[in-house]
Each structure stands twice: as structure tokens, then as C-alpha cells.
Design a protein around this motif. Structure first.
Motif, short mmCIF file in Angstrom:
data_model
loop_
_atom_site.label_atom_id
_atom_site.label_comp_id
_atom_site.label_asym_id
_atom_site.label_seq_id
_atom_site.Cartn_x
_atom_site.Cartn_y
_atom_site.Cartn_z
N GLY A 142 15.29 14.36 -23.73
CA GLY A 142 14.12 14.74 -24.52
C GLY A 142 13.05 15.45 -23.73
N SER A 143 13.21 15.50 -22.40
CA SER A 143 12.24 16.23 -21.57
C SER A 143 12.34 17.72 -21.86
CB SER A 143 12.51 15.97 -20.08
OG SER A 143 12.37 14.60 -19.78
N LYS A 144 11.21 18.42 -21.77
CA LYS A 144 11.19 19.86 -21.98
C LYS A 144 10.82 20.57 -20.68
CE LYS A 144 10.14 19.73 -26.93
NZ LYS A 144 9.21 20.16 -28.01
N VAL A 145 11.56 21.65 -20.42
CA VAL A 145 11.34 22.41 -19.19
C VAL A 145 11.18 23.89 -19.56
CG1 VAL A 145 12.23 23.03 -16.92
CG2 VAL A 145 12.80 20.80 -17.91
N THR A 146 10.11 24.50 -19.05
CA THR A 146 9.91 25.94 -19.23
C THR A 146 10.13 26.62 -17.89
OG1 THR A 146 8.28 25.55 -20.97
CG2 THR A 146 8.33 27.74 -19.98
N LEU A 147 11.12 27.50 -17.84
CA LEU A 147 11.46 28.22 -16.60
C LEU A 147 10.70 29.54 -16.55
CD1 LEU A 147 15.34 27.77 -16.25
CD2 LEU A 147 13.56 26.68 -14.88
N ASN A 148 10.08 29.81 -15.42
CA ASN A 148 9.45 31.11 -15.20
C ASN A 148 10.51 32.12 -14.78
OD1 ASN A 148 7.50 33.06 -15.01
ND2 ASN A 148 6.23 31.98 -13.53
N ALA A 149 10.13 33.36 -14.64
CA ALA A 149 11.08 34.42 -14.32
C ALA A 149 11.75 34.19 -12.96
CB ALA A 149 10.36 35.77 -14.31
N GLY A 150 13.00 34.63 -12.85
CA GLY A 150 13.73 34.55 -11.59
C GLY A 150 13.96 33.14 -11.10
N SER A 151 14.25 32.21 -12.02
CA SER A 151 14.39 30.80 -11.65
C SER A 151 15.75 30.25 -12.09
CB SER A 151 13.28 29.97 -12.28
OG SER A 151 12.00 30.44 -11.88
N LYS A 152 16.13 29.12 -11.49
CA LYS A 152 17.39 28.46 -11.85
C LYS A 152 17.19 26.95 -11.80
CE LYS A 152 22.30 28.08 -10.65
NZ LYS A 152 23.40 28.53 -9.76
N LEU A 153 17.65 26.28 -12.86
CA LEU A 153 17.61 24.82 -12.94
C LEU A 153 19.03 24.32 -13.20
CD1 LEU A 153 15.57 22.30 -13.18
CD2 LEU A 153 16.00 22.51 -15.63
N PHE A 154 19.52 23.40 -12.39
CA PHE A 154 20.83 22.84 -12.67
C PHE A 154 20.83 21.35 -12.45
CE2 PHE A 154 21.08 23.87 -8.18
CZ PHE A 154 21.82 22.84 -7.62
N MET A 155 21.78 20.67 -13.11
CA MET A 155 21.87 19.21 -13.05
C MET A 155 23.32 18.81 -13.27
SD MET A 155 20.08 18.98 -16.73
CE MET A 155 19.30 20.51 -16.26
N ASP A 156 23.63 17.56 -12.92
CA ASP A 156 24.97 17.05 -13.15
C ASP A 156 25.24 16.93 -14.63
OD1 ASP A 156 25.40 16.85 -10.46
OD2 ASP A 156 24.79 14.75 -10.31
N LYS A 157 26.51 17.03 -15.00
CA LYS A 157 26.90 16.91 -16.41
C LYS A 157 26.51 15.54 -16.96
CE LYS A 157 29.16 18.62 -19.99
NZ LYS A 157 28.78 19.87 -20.64
N GLY A 158 26.50 14.53 -16.09
CA GLY A 158 26.16 13.18 -16.52
C GLY A 158 24.68 12.87 -16.47
N PHE A 159 23.85 13.91 -16.51
CA PHE A 159 22.40 13.72 -16.51
C PHE A 159 21.99 12.79 -17.64
CE2 PHE A 159 18.32 14.98 -18.34
CZ PHE A 159 17.49 14.86 -17.24
#
Length: 359
Positions: A142-159
Motif C-alpha cells: 500500500g506504500s506509494k512511491v513517486t520516481l523522479n527522472a532517470g531513476s530505478k527502484l527494484f525489490m524482491d518478488k517476495g516484498f
């Protein structure tokens, strides 16, 4: 182009231009697929699998079409000989067997690639923004994340199954759902941030000389990396800045090794919005407002490149020390440069997405 819609590995493999891109023989195809990847970062994993599979099939020697074509030519050349019936029968059996092996090898390689793709998808989930792009995503908790330009967010599948770990390169604003049993942890190159439920901004671009975290609500715990591990607790409207020491290049001219150095300095600053109805300048980008506060041209260059998806070259070293303070909303890049010219004297030329700035 053979196919205008690419959904899986096979779609890429049957495209002749993609084969030439993998072989590295056609500069036009290389440029096309490099641009395609830039516009479709979500397909990076599939393209990597397809390229790997291509090299498995051709053995890094010849295009697959050439090998199949030669096999057909050999069959046609030998077929007209009528007097060696027994030999022809044996030849066709061997040819059929070879085709079965080739087809089986292709199916095995595709299946193996697909299995590896599924395994890769199970390992992590990633979200990417290109230059000039912003993106808001909602995570499984339910957390919300806004990515700025030129960015990358990754997490495990079991997050969010047992824990909540994410990895960030670039800049993002987090609005984290509260869960005391599962702390939310953000990992960057220079520090880790541990939260229970809060909203904050993290800026950690590898090419920049500083990394930052700004807390809007709640409480976060930040632990720096590289050398001594400093633990910092941030309160609302506080900003922590990590100054990176310059990376050292060691070794001979032909073989250079970049050695990561320890962090140079950590500073904590209390922030206040300029007006009650405005957000902090550090998170103004979420509202498509570009805030520049006493920023030198060297660092502003990277900001403008990401914001407008352009490539900027400063031709004079003295330009790097020019400092600017300004606010922009929907201005074009030329309008921004014209405004900055009124603060410091410089000239510029625009060639498509490339900009040259000189004195």
C-alpha cells in the motif's frame, strides 16, 4: 521491421534487424534498438534474454538464417543425383535428424530462456523512469512511491511477505504504509533508511557528488555506508546530506580500476517551506516544479539533463562554478537557459537533444 509488437523472446528473435543488432554488424540497427531500449526500459530483461539466446544459437559465428540457408542449398545441390538412391536415403535421414536436433535445440534454448526469465522475475521487480519522465507506483503493502527522472527502484518478488526492502538508484518520494512488524528499508549506494510509516524523499544519483534524504512526516533512521557507519535519526523537515569523497582511479593507463573512497562529510539541516502553502523545495519536483537553490552549473547540468531528456556539454571549466537560484514550472529548456543567461553570462547552441554551452 518484421514485428511491431514485442511481447516475448521469440518476437525479438524473428526480427532480422534485432539479429543484426545482436551480431553488431549493422550500425543503423544497433542505433535503432539502443533507442528502442531507451524508450521501453520495461523490456530490458526480455531483450537481454533474447540476445543471450541468439548467441547460443549462432555460436557467435554466423547469423542463424545463413546457417539454415546453407543447409537448404546443400540439400538442393545433392537432391538431383538419381543413381545413388541408397546414399540419398541415408543422407535425407541424416538431414532430417540434423533438423530435428536443430529444432529441438531451439525449443530447448527458448524453454530454458523462458525458465530463466521466470526465475529472474521471481527474484525481483523493477520500476524505471527515463530522463524527462516521472512515475507514481503503489507497492504491495500500500506504500506509494513517486520516481523522479532517470531513476530505478527494484525489490524482491517476495516484498511484503516477511520484510519490506527496496533498492533505489536516483530520486524518489516515499509515502510508506505503517507496519511495525515489517520495517520499510530503502537501500542506496551511500546509505540505508529504516522506517515504520512515514513520508520522505531520497536522492541518490551515482553521478552526483552528494546524496540526500529529506523527512516530511514521521521518523526515519539512516545508516551511512562506505567506511564508518554513522547512524542518524531524522525529524520532520530535516535534511541530511552526504558528501562523497572523489573516487580514485588506480592502475596503469591501459587498465584502470576505480576505488570507492569513504564518505567525506555528513550534514543535517533544518528546513522550512518558503510559504505555508508551498512544499519544501527539495520535493517540489513532485509537483513538476524545478527548484534551483544556489546550485553550481556542474551539478545543475545533470538536473537539466534528467528533467528535459537532453545531453549538455559545458565547454569551459569556468562555467562549472557559475551558481544559480531560480524556480521553473512549465518552461522549455531554451526558456530556462535564456533565464539563466540573465544571471550569469554564457552562450548556448541546441542541436536536437544535444546542447553546447560556452562563454
Amino acid at each position: 521491421m518484421i514485428n511491431n509488437k514485442y511481447e516475448n523472446v521469440e518476437d525479438f528473435l524473428i526480427d532480422n534487424t534485432f539479429q543484426e543488432y545482436c551480431a553488431g554488424d549493422n550500425q543503423q540497427c544497433i542505433q535503432y534498438w539502443t533507442n528502442y531500449l531507451h524508450k521501453h526500459p520495461e523490456q530490458e530483461a526480455t531483450m537481454i534474454q533474447a540476445k543471450r539466446l541468439y548467441h547460443i544459437l549462432v555460436g557467435n559465428k554466423r547469423p542463424l538464417d545463413a546457417q539454415v540457408g546453407k543447409l537448404k542449398a546443400d540439400i538442393q545441390a545433392l537432391a538431383p543425383i538419381p543413381t545413388i538412391t541408397k546414399f540419398q536415403f541415408s543422407f535425407w535421414i541424416k538431414t532430417a535428424a540434423a533438423l530435428v536436433i536443430l529444432t529441438g535445440g531451439l525449443l530447448w534454448a527458448i524453454q530454458r530462456s523462458s525458465v530463466e526469465g521466470v526465475a529472474s522475475q521471481q527474484r525481483d521487480v523493477s520500476y524505471v523512469t527515463a530522463n524527462g519522465e516521472k512515475k507514481t507506483i503503489e507497492l504491495a503493502d500500500g506504500s506509494k512511491v513517486t520516481l523522479n527522472a532517470g531513476s530505478k527502484l527494484f525489490m524482491d518478488k517476495g516484498f511484503n511477505v516477511n520484510e519490506r526492502h527496496v533498492h533505489l538508484t536516483g530520486e524518489a518520494f516515499f509515502d510508506v504504509s505503517s507496519n511495525k512488524e515489517k520495517p520499510f528499508i530503502v537501500h542506496t549506494q551511500d546509505f540505508d533508511i529504516r522506517v515504520l510509516g512515514t513520508s520522505f524523499n531520497v536522492k541518490a544519483y551515482p553521478e552526483e557528488t552528494t546524496s540526500e534524504a529529506v523527512l516530511i512526516h514521521g521518523l526515519i533512521e539512516m545508516k551511512s555506508k562506505r567506511g564508518n557507519e554513522n547512524l542518524v535519526l531524522l525529524k520532520p523537515n530535516q535534511k541530511v546530506t552526504i558528501y562523497k569523497a572523489e573516487e580514485k582511479i588506480e592502475g596503469k593507463e591501459s587498465v584502470k580500476k576505480v576505488k570507492k573512497s569513504q564518505l567525506k562529510e555528513i550534514a543535517i539541516q533544518d528546513l522550512e517551506p518558503e510559504e505555508d502553502n508551498l512544499t519544501l523545495p527539495d520535493v517540489a519536483w513532485k509537483e513538476n516544479r524545478l527548484e534551483i537553490i544556489d546550485q553550481d552549473f556542474s551539478s545543475l547540468q545533470h538536473v537539466l539533463e534528467r528533467w528535459y531528456d537532453v545531453e549538455i556539454q559545458l565547454q569551459d571549466e569556468h562555467l562549472q562554478d557559475y551558481r544559480f537560484t531560480a524556480t521553473f514550472n512549465k518552461e522549455r529548456i531554451d526558456q530556462v537557459l535564456n533565464a539563466l543567461q540573465k544571471v550569469q553570462p554564457f552562450k548556448y547552441k541546441i542541436y536536437g537533444k544535444k546542447i553546447t554551452i560556452y562563454k
